[in-house]
Design an enzyme around this catalytic site. Structure first.
Site, PDB file in Angstrom:
ATOM      1  N   VAL A  46       0.832  -1.196   0.000  1.00 34.00           N
ATOM      2  CA  VAL A  46       0.000   0.000   0.000  1.00 34.00           C
ATOM      3  C   VAL A  46       0.873   1.255   0.000  1.00 34.00           C
ATOM      4  O   VAL A  46       0.556   2.248  -0.657  1.00 34.00           O
ATOM      5  CB  VAL A  46      -0.969   0.012   1.211  1.00 34.00           C
ATOM      6  CG1 VAL A  46      -1.763   1.311   1.277  1.00 34.00           C
ATOM      7  CG2 VAL A  46      -1.906  -1.183   1.151  1.00 34.00           C
ATOM      8  N   CYS A  47       1.986   1.209   0.711  1.00 33.69           N
ATOM      9  CA  CYS A  47       2.857   2.386   0.869  1.00 33.69           C
ATOM     10  C   CYS A  47       3.270   3.028  -0.455  1.00 33.69           C
ATOM     11  O   CYS A  47       3.148   4.245  -0.600  1.00 33.69           O
ATOM     12  CB  CYS A  47       4.082   2.032   1.702  1.00 33.69           C
ATOM     13  SG  CYS A  47       3.680   1.433   3.356  1.00 33.69           S
TER      14      CYS A  47
END
Length: 187
Positions: A46-47
């Site tokens: 997700v980062c």
């Protein structure tokens, strides 16, 4: 106790920025609006989507006088390696701060001690280094830079217009409110 209106605490850290390692302290966050976007770890899932999304908005933030920073408990060396290998992170032109000691993550109360990583925390600081916006997510929930843009614009508006407040869904140019006795019960 909330961190809202508290001032950034002292720290020293190294960031990877534009192909170089740069040292930062709390003094670098004074005199301008700043965004600190904490994320769990480099080389994750997700980062990079969040950091890439924020990078797309960076030019508009800069026009507003806002500096953008990413922060994780990885080292500045890991940030460089990630930048060199990820297509999404190659688009990031703002400093990625290494926080391997967890000092910044603890200062902003987003450290997950048992994991040695930060929660997804977003903080907007005014030029005095005071936290005006904070949002903390579970690590499975990604953020949206367009919503952050709206919040920064609202924070800047309120700072520039004492006595006015921004209602729900306020956007730049929309009507604000002036709290007063006459307004009580009228909304």
């Amino acid at each position: 106790m909330s961190l809202i209106n508290s001032t950034i605490k002292p720290f020293k850290a190294t960031a990877f920025h534009n192909g170089k390692f740069v040292d930062l302290t709390e003094g670098d966050f004074k005199g301008t609006w700043s965004i600190l976007m904490f994320y769990p770890a480099d080389f994750t899932f997700v980062c990079p989507t969040e950091l890439e999304d924020l990078a797309a908005f960076q030019p508009e933030f800069e026009k507003m006088g806002v500096k953008v920073y990413g922060v994780s408990t990885d080292s500045h060396f890991a940030h460089k390696a990630w930048h060199d290998t990820s297509e999404a992170i190659k688009k990031v032109n703002y400093p990625l701060i290494g926080d391997p000691t967890g000092t910044l993550s603890r200062n902003f109360e987003v450290m997950i001690e048992e994991e040695g990583m930060a929660l997804r925390g977003t903080f907007v600081l005014n030029p005095e280094g005071e936290i005006k916006v904070m949002e903390v997510h579970d690590n499975g929930i990604g953020r949206d830079a367009s919503e952050l843009m709206r919040k920064v614009k609202a924070a800047q508006y309120v700072a520039a217009h004492p006595g006015e407040v921004c209602p729900a869904k306020w956007s730049e140019g929309a009507e604000t409110l002036k709290p007063s006795l006459d307004l009580v019960g009228k909304i």
